[in-house]
Scaffold this motif. Structure first.
Motif, PDB file in Angstrom:
ATOM      1  N   ILE A  79      -4.006   7.077   3.157  1.00 24.65           N
ATOM      2  CA  ILE A  79      -2.827   7.436   2.370  1.00 24.65           C
ATOM      3  C   ILE A  79      -2.673   8.954   2.349  1.00 24.65           C
ATOM      4  N   GLN A  80      -1.468   9.435   2.600  1.00 25.49           N
ATOM      5  CA  GLN A  80      -1.216  10.873   2.549  1.00 25.49           C
ATOM      6  C   GLN A  80      -1.246  11.370   1.103  1.00 25.49           C
TER       7      GLN A  80
ATOM      8  N   LYS B 146       9.237  20.978 -13.131  1.00 26.75           N
ATOM      9  CA  LYS B 146       8.845  21.407 -11.787  1.00 26.75           C
ATOM     10  C   LYS B 146       8.093  20.314 -11.044  1.00 26.75           C
ATOM     11  N   ILE B 147       7.196  19.626 -11.732  1.00 27.58           N
ATOM     12  CA  ILE B 147       6.419  18.561 -11.090  1.00 27.58           C
ATOM     13  C   ILE B 147       7.321  17.408 -10.664  1.00 27.58           C
ATOM     14  N   LEU B 148       8.275  17.050 -11.507  1.00 24.65           N
ATOM     15  CA  LEU B 148       9.223  15.989 -11.156  1.00 24.65           C
ATOM     16  C   LEU B 148      10.057  16.383  -9.938  1.00 24.65           C
ATOM     17  N   ASP B 149      10.389  17.644  -9.855  1.00 24.64           N
ATOM     18  CA  ASP B 149      11.140  18.153  -8.705  1.00 24.64           C
ATOM     19  C   ASP B 149      10.313  18.009  -7.423  1.00 24.64           C
ATOM     20  N   VAL B 150       9.016  18.305  -7.525  1.00 25.40           N
ATOM     21  CA  VAL B 150       8.132  18.184  -6.358  1.00 25.40           C
ATOM     22  C   VAL B 150       7.984  16.722  -5.932  1.00 25.40           C
ATOM     23  N   ILE B 151       7.891  15.828  -6.912  1.00 27.14           N
ATOM     24  CA  ILE B 151       7.763  14.395  -6.613  1.00 27.14           C
ATOM     25  C   ILE B 151       8.927  13.927  -5.740  1.00 27.14           C
ATOM     26  N   GLN B 152      10.117  14.344  -6.105  1.00 27.17           N
ATOM     27  CA  GLN B 152      11.300  13.947  -5.346  1.00 27.17           C
ATOM     28  C   GLN B 152      11.401  14.679  -4.012  1.00 27.17           C
ATOM     29  N   LYS B 153      11.009  15.942  -4.013  1.00 35.43           N
ATOM     30  CA  LYS B 153      11.090  16.748  -2.799  1.00 35.43           C
ATOM     31  C   LYS B 153      10.155  16.226  -1.704  1.00 35.43           C
ATOM     32  N   CYS B 154       8.959  15.780  -2.097  1.00 37.31           N
ATOM     33  CA  CYS B 154       7.979  15.321  -1.101  1.00 37.31           C
ATOM     34  C   CYS B 154       8.060  13.826  -0.831  1.00 37.31           C
ATOM     35  N   ASN B 155       8.950  13.117  -1.573  1.00 31.55           N
ATOM     36  CA  ASN B 155       9.118  11.664  -1.412  1.00 31.55           C
ATOM     37  C   ASN B 155       7.815  10.888  -1.642  1.00 31.55           C
ATOM     38  N   ALA B 156       7.120  11.236  -2.726  1.00 32.40           N
ATOM     39  CA  ALA B 156       5.885  10.534  -3.061  1.00 32.40           C
ATOM     40  C   ALA B 156       6.185   9.108  -3.523  1.00 32.40           C
ATOM     41  N   ASP B 157       5.354   8.162  -3.058  1.00 32.21           N
ATOM     42  CA  ASP B 157       5.499   6.765  -3.485  1.00 32.21           C
ATOM     43  C   ASP B 157       4.930   6.550  -4.881  1.00 32.21           C
ATOM     44  N   ALA B 158       3.925   7.372  -5.222  1.00 31.49           N
ATOM     45  CA  ALA B 158       3.221   7.172  -6.484  1.00 31.49           C
ATOM     46  C   ALA B 158       2.651   8.490  -6.983  1.00 31.49           C
TER      47      ALA B 158
ATOM     48  N   VAL C 141       0.847  -1.192   0.000  1.00 36.04           N
ATOM     49  CA  VAL C 141       0.000   0.000   0.000  1.00 36.04           C
ATOM     50  C   VAL C 141       0.882   1.240   0.000  1.00 36.04           C
ATOM     51  N   PHE C 142       0.510   2.208  -0.812  1.00 34.54           N
ATOM     52  CA  PHE C 142       1.278   3.448  -0.879  1.00 34.54           C
ATOM     53  C   PHE C 142       1.091   4.277   0.391  1.00 34.54           C
ATOM     54  N   LYS C 143       2.129   5.001   0.773  1.00 33.15           N
ATOM     55  CA  LYS C 143       2.043   5.883   1.934  1.00 33.15           C
ATOM     56  C   LYS C 143       1.727   7.316   1.539  1.00 33.15           C
ATOM     57  N   LYS C 144       2.191   7.716   0.340  1.00 34.48           N
ATOM     58  CA  LYS C 144       1.980   9.093  -0.096  1.00 34.48           C
ATOM     59  C   LYS C 144       1.833   9.144  -1.619  1.00 34.48           C
ATOM     60  N   ILE C 145       0.746   9.784  -2.091  1.00 31.70           N
ATOM     61  CA  ILE C 145       0.477   9.900  -3.518  1.00 31.70           C
ATOM     62  C   ILE C 145       0.394  11.367  -3.923  1.00 31.70           C
ATOM     63  N   LEU C 146       1.120  11.718  -4.973  1.00 34.24           N
ATOM     64  CA  LEU C 146       1.011  13.061  -5.541  1.00 34.24           C
ATOM     65  C   LEU C 146      -0.010  13.027  -6.665  1.00 34.24           C
ATOM     66  N   ILE C 147      -0.942  13.988  -6.652  1.00 34.48           N
ATOM     67  CA  ILE C 147      -1.959  14.073  -7.704  1.00 34.48           C
ATOM     68  C   ILE C 147      -1.547  15.182  -8.663  1.00 34.48           C
ATOM     69  N   ALA C 148      -1.165  14.807  -9.869  1.00 37.50           N
ATOM     70  CA  ALA C 148      -0.678  15.765 -10.860  1.00 37.50           C
ATOM     71  C   ALA C 148      -1.842  16.341 -11.658  1.00 37.50           C
ATOM     72  N   ASN C 149      -2.757  16.994 -10.943  1.00 37.93           N
ATOM     73  CA  ASN C 149      -3.955  17.528 -11.566  1.00 37.93           C
ATOM     74  C   ASN C 149      -4.588  18.543 -10.630  1.00 37.93           C
ATOM     75  N   ARG C 150      -5.769  19.016 -10.969  1.00 37.62           N
ATOM     76  CA  ARG C 150      -6.459  19.994 -10.143  1.00 37.62           C
ATOM     77  C   ARG C 150      -7.972  19.743 -10.192  1.00 37.62           C
ATOM     78  N   GLY C 151      -8.732  20.559  -9.477  1.00 39.43           N
ATOM     79  CA  GLY C 151     -10.188  20.523  -9.583  1.00 39.43           C
ATOM     80  C   GLY C 151     -10.828  19.255  -9.058  1.00 39.43           C
ATOM     81  N   GLU C 152     -11.972  18.907  -9.660  1.00 40.53           N
ATOM     82  CA  GLU C 152     -12.789  17.795  -9.190  1.00 40.53           C
ATOM     83  C   GLU C 152     -12.030  16.475  -9.147  1.00 40.53           C
ATOM     84  N   ILE C 153     -11.274  16.171 -10.212  1.00 39.38           N
ATOM     85  CA  ILE C 153     -10.585  14.886 -10.253  1.00 39.38           C
ATOM     86  C   ILE C 153      -9.578  14.772  -9.118  1.00 39.38           C
TER      87      ILE C 153
END
Length: 288
Positions: free
Chosen positions: A26-27, A65-77, A1-13
């Motif tokens: 999951i964070q 920039k998004i890839l940088d954030v993924i690494q900075k926040c240590n997202a699992d997915a 199970v993932f511990k942290k997921i980054l959502i590369a989107n905005r709004g309703e989705i």
């Protein structure tokens, strides 16, 4: 199970993904443009990072920039949602190179089905009916005029790199072609960072029918039936209805069988939608 997921989107989705993650413990990490800093998805997420100014090409399409954030926040997915970079195979590949899991189809499937022209080529090979049109991007106004004459007006200009009505225009005569092509390419570039466009025959008063499919990594694919998506405004669906009042049992089986065949042909994995246009005589054509 993932511990942290980054959502590369905005709004309703993004909000829907965040709510589901919270239910699963999951964070979540949101990204946002400067004008979206107080949007619901930003306020609901456990962490949020600004990825640029209001223009989508400089924020939600800002891969570096998004890839940088993924690494900075240590997202699992990473969950891409739909639109923006969800059908960008280079982004999907880059996400996986950071060590994060890409929650979506394989890069091979995205390359084939996320690109509208590549998808048309694949479906033509399967023998399934396809709306008449091109399988290569328009290269010049003369190329467009020649192709339009072969297909016959009215025609539809569409973006190769994404959907949602972005870069889409109806053309009824050759006189409108040049200006509309320029507008469509510009809009596609801003929405998908990809200005490739192609031509397709415009079918008047068709039913827009979508078949929902699910595929696992063992080669199994199931159809969950159709959605009637014909009520639209500016190519954006307003109402989705199921079952469709227009589709009968026989046609439902044919559409589902074709959707499953197409899904298997591109080795798709996960949830997906195969879209068709159905004319008043109940002839159907693959759309995307």
């Amino acid at each position: 199970v993932f511990k942290k997921i980054l959502i590369a989107n905005r709004g309703e989705i993004a909000v829907r993904v965040i709510r589901t993650c919270k239910e699963m413990g999951i964070q979540t990490v949101a990204i946002y443009s400067e004008p979206d800093r107080t949007s619901p998805h930003v306020l609901l997420a456990d962490e949020a990072y600004c990825v640029g100014p209001g223009t989508s090409s400089k924020s939600y399409l800002n891969v570096i920039k998004i890839l940088d954030v993924i690494q900075k926040c240590n997202a699992d997915a990473v969950h891409p949602g739909y639109g923006f970079l969800s059908e960008n195979c280079d982004f999907a590949d880059s996400v996986q190179k950071t060590g994060a899991v890409w929650i979506g189809p394989s890069t091979k499937a995205i390359t084939t089905m996320g690109d509208k022209m590549a998808a048309r080529k694949l479906v033509l090979k399967t023998g399934s009916p396809v709306v008449p049109g091109t399988t290569e991007p328009l290269t010049s106004i003369n190329n467009a005029k020649e192709t339009a004459r072969e297909i016959g007006y009215p025609i539809l200009i569409k973006a190769a790199g994404g959907g949602g009505g972005k870069g889409m225009r109806i053309i009824h005569s050759e006189n409108d072609l040049k200006n509309v092509i320029s507008q469509a390419k510009s809009e596609a570039k801003k929405a998908f960072a990809d200005d490739r466009i192609y031509l397709e025959k415009y079918l008047e008063e068709p039913h827009h029918i979508e078949i929902q499919v699910f595929a696992d990594n063992h080669g199994n694919v199931v159809s969950l039936g159709e959605r009637e998506c014909s009520i639209q405004r500016r190519y954006q669906k307003i109402i989705e209805e199921t079952p469709s009042p227009f589709i009968d049992y026989k046609l439902r089986l044919e559409l589902s069988k074709t959707a499953i065949h197409i899904t298997k042909s591109c080795d798709y994995l996960g949830a997906g939608t195969v879209e068709f246009l159905v004319d008043k005589h109940k002839n159907f054509y693959f759309l995307e």
